[in-house]
Design an enzyme around this catalytic site. Sequence first.
Site, PDB file in Angstrom:
ATOM      1  N   GLY A   1      -2.422  91.242 104.187  1.00 51.50           N
ATOM      2  CA  GLY A   1      -1.263  90.551 104.748  1.00 51.50           C
ATOM      3  C   GLY A   1      -1.453  90.077 106.183  1.00 51.50           C
TER       4      GLY A   1
ATOM      5  N   GLU B   1      -0.325 100.439 101.076  1.00 52.59           N
ATOM      6  CA  GLU B   1       1.076 100.533 101.524  1.00 52.59           C
ATOM      7  C   GLU B   1       1.717 101.808 100.983  1.00 52.59           C
ATOM      8  OE1 GLU B   1       2.220  96.604 100.281  1.00 52.59           O
ATOM      9  OE2 GLU B   1       0.950  95.779 101.859  1.00 52.59           O
TER      10      GLU B   1
ATOM     11  N   SER C   1      -5.799  89.192 102.065  1.00 51.28           N
ATOM     12  CA  SER C   1      -5.681  87.809 102.552  1.00 51.28           C
ATOM     13  C   SER C   1      -6.495  86.816 101.724  1.00 51.28           C
ATOM     14  CB  SER C   1      -6.056  87.731 104.039  1.00 51.28           C
ATOM     15  OG  SER C   1      -5.152  88.506 104.804  1.00 51.28           O
TER      16      SER C   1
ATOM     17  N   GLU D   1      -9.777  97.068  99.187  1.00 47.31           N
ATOM     18  CA  GLU D   1      -8.815  96.372 100.037  1.00 47.31           C
ATOM     19  C   GLU D   1      -8.847  96.973 101.445  1.00 47.31           C
ATOM     20  OE1 GLU D   1      -5.624  94.298  97.540  1.00 47.31           O
ATOM     21  OE2 GLU D   1      -4.878  96.278  98.059  1.00 47.31           O
TER      22      GLU D   1
ATOM     23  N   LYS E   1       4.563  92.939  95.273  1.00 51.68           N
ATOM     24  CA  LYS E   1       5.173  93.904  96.207  1.00 51.68           C
ATOM     25  C   LYS E   1       6.701  93.903  96.052  1.00 51.68           C
ATOM     26  CE  LYS E   1       1.318  93.075  99.245  1.00 51.68           C
ATOM     27  NZ  LYS E   1       0.703  93.380 100.514  1.00 51.68           N
TER      28      LYS E   1
ATOM     29  N   ASN F   1      -0.108  91.004  93.098  1.00 51.72           N
ATOM     30  CA  ASN F   1       0.778  92.112  93.479  1.00 51.72           C
ATOM     31  C   ASN F   1       1.959  91.506  94.237  1.00 51.72           C
ATOM     32  OD1 ASN F   1       2.000  94.374  94.528  1.00 51.72           O
ATOM     33  ND2 ASN F   1       0.352  94.860  95.981  1.00 51.72           N
TER      34      ASN F   1
ATOM     35  N   HIS G   1      -2.343 101.951  96.373  1.00 50.87           N
ATOM     36  CA  HIS G   1      -2.304 100.815  97.311  1.00 50.87           C
ATOM     37  C   HIS G   1      -2.114 101.356  98.727  1.00 50.87           C
ATOM     38  CE1 HIS G   1      -0.990  97.187  99.347  1.00 50.87           C
ATOM     39  NE2 HIS G   1      -1.532  96.513  98.363  1.00 50.87           N
TER      40      HIS G   1
END
Length: 252
Positions: free
Chosen positions: A173, A97, A213, A167, A11, A9, A95
């Site tokens: 991240g 985010e 991560s 996730e 992003k 991904n 996701h």
Amino acid sequence: MKRMMIAGNWKMNKTDEEAIELTSELVKLVGDVKEPKVVVCPPFTSMRSVRDIIKDSNICLGAQNMFWEESGAYTGEISSLMLKSVGCRYVIIGHSERRGYFGETDEKVNKKLKSAMKHGLVPILCVGETLGDRDRGISKDIVKGQVEKAVKGLDLSQVNEFVVAYEPVWAIGTGRPATAEDAEDMISFIRSLLVDAFGDKVMDKIYLLYGGSVKPDNIAEFVSQPTVQGALVGGASLSADKFASIVEKSKV
Ligand code: PEP
């Protein structure tokens, strides 16, 4: 044999020129790999460029988001039909985010999944708890709610593939991955939810991934777990060498 997938991904990273460079490197490094299945999810602006570079390789194209309507007055949105038209096969949906910054609710996730599947796209459904959820000991309740609401009304007997990525939000991240044992525990829980909803048979079509991560030095621990079938990779997918190393270490 366990089927595996490594999905990158990207992003909101990579200009078109940079995307071309990264993809060209990836084709050299992992273009021939069939197992694990390799998916890259560039920004919309580079989907065609990436498609043209991967077309003779085994790398598959994915998107990072989509809207559930097919067309119309939805400024700034991209539909599943549009994604199909540029050779896209996978699409990340839900996701954290998107859930956190853009108000993506479980109901919206469900609509997106239905639209993606109707048009033959394979969803990569993301679920996961926040640090607050984890501290309150409600991780499984949160993930159960996300999975059940996301797949409500879906008919998985009609699809060939479906991907769910666990996730944990606190691991994305942050350089602080879940332990492989915790990932396995949650992913086998997700598996049981899907079996309850759709029966054992559909599990042949489903990939269950871990994300958060993932790096070359920790991927082996995750993929050696019995239920984990690969990873959704953010930061490390921006480096061809790191991503290729993750792919190599996921070969079973
Ligand atoms: C992600 O964005 O899906 C992700 C897992 O990111 P990272 O690998 O950077 O934690």
